[in-house]
Write an enzyme that holds these catalytic residues in place. Structure first.
Site, short mmCIF file in Angstrom:
data_model
loop_
_atom_site.label_atom_id
_atom_site.label_comp_id
_atom_site.label_asym_id
_atom_site.label_seq_id
_atom_site.Cartn_x
_atom_site.Cartn_y
_atom_site.Cartn_z
N GLY A 1 0.83 -1.20 0.00
CA GLY A 1 0.00 0.00 0.00
C GLY A 1 0.86 1.24 0.00
CG HIS B 1 -1.01 1.85 6.98
ND1 HIS B 1 -0.12 1.36 7.90
CD2 HIS B 1 -0.27 2.59 6.11
CE1 HIS B 1 1.09 1.82 7.61
NE2 HIS B 1 1.03 2.55 6.52
CD GLU B 2 -1.26 2.76 2.45
OE1 GLU B 2 -0.72 3.87 2.35
OE2 GLU B 2 -0.64 1.74 2.80
CB CYS C 1 4.81 2.37 7.16
SG CYS C 1 4.48 3.87 6.24
CG LEU C 2 6.80 0.89 1.30
CD1 LEU C 2 6.25 1.10 -0.10
CD2 LEU C 2 8.00 -0.05 1.26
CD GLN D 1 3.47 5.90 2.30
OE1 GLN D 1 2.47 5.41 1.79
NE2 GLN D 1 4.38 5.15 2.89
CG HIS E 1 0.34 7.24 4.90
ND1 HIS E 1 1.49 7.66 5.53
CD2 HIS E 1 0.47 5.90 4.75
CE1 HIS E 1 2.28 6.62 5.76
NE2 HIS E 1 1.68 5.52 5.30
#
Ligand code: QAP
Ligand code: CO
Length: 189
Positions: A49, A145-146, A103-104, A54, A149
């Site tokens: 994701g 989660h996304e 998370c990236l 990001q 962000h």
């Protein structure tokens, strides 16, 4: 290499990850190119994701590619785990589930996070069409989660302050030393 065209994932701590993203105006904004870049960068880093936040774009766009999904919409059950969601909003939620999240933008760390077990999310897809799906499993966790962000929230905001502090300190140290944790350092497009 043209640096200005490099799409890189922003690593925490970074003030750009704390911004609230603006809604996409579907009559003016073309997000096709952004979505393509996001998929390239996510796949290069083995992510499931990614939010536009990001990659430094302050727009309400998220993408997901989740293997084990539990999702369906009004017309038929959904077989794939690839989603592009523009201006997503969760309209219903139920239950509770704990997932080990990563998370990236927080590379190399993962912690248990409590989320809603199931969510109903309304969004515009990549063609601009308004859709609504019910999601469970990992997909539901990923959607939450996304969307976080897009509101400047990271999964480390949902864990204990002690654990969060340790992670942030380590990330700062890695950044200062220039240590690359992820295999990828962005994609050229
Ligand atoms: C969000 O996260 C998520 O640290 C997506 O070294 C994850 O794609 C939601 C990744 C789990 C719910 C459950 C992280 C890859 C990818 C790393 C990701 C890493 C390499 C994270
Ligand atoms: Co993330």
């Amino acid at each position: 290499m043209r640096e200005e065209n490099k799409t890189e994932i922003i690593v925490a701590p970074d003030h750009r990850l704390r911004l609230t993203a603006d809604p996409v105006d579907l009559t003016f904004d073309n997000v096709a190119e952004l979505v393509e870049k996001m998929f390239a960068v996510m796949q290069a880093s083995d992510g499931i994701g990614l939010a536009a936040t990001q990659v430094g774009i302050n727009k309400r766009v998220i993408i997901m590619d989740v293997d084990h999904i539990g999702a369906y919409d009004d017309s038929s059950s959904i077989k794939h785990g690839k989603f592009v969601m523009i201006n997503p909003t969760i309209t219903e939620r139920s239950g509770e589930a704990r997932w080990k999240e990563g998370c990236l933008s927080v590379p190399g760390f993962s912690e248990d996070v409590t989320r809603s077990l199931e969510v109903t999310v309304t969004f515009n897809d990549e063609t601009g069409e308004k859709r609504s799906i019910n999601a469970g499993g990992l997909l539901a966790a990923c959607i939450q989660h996304e969307i976080d962000h897009l509101d400047g929230v990271l999964f480390i905001d949902h864990i204990s302050l002690l654990k969060k502090d340790i992670i942030v300190k380590k990330l700062k140290k890695f950044k200062k030393k220039g240590v690359l944790i992820l295999g990828s350092s962005g994609v050229d497009m």
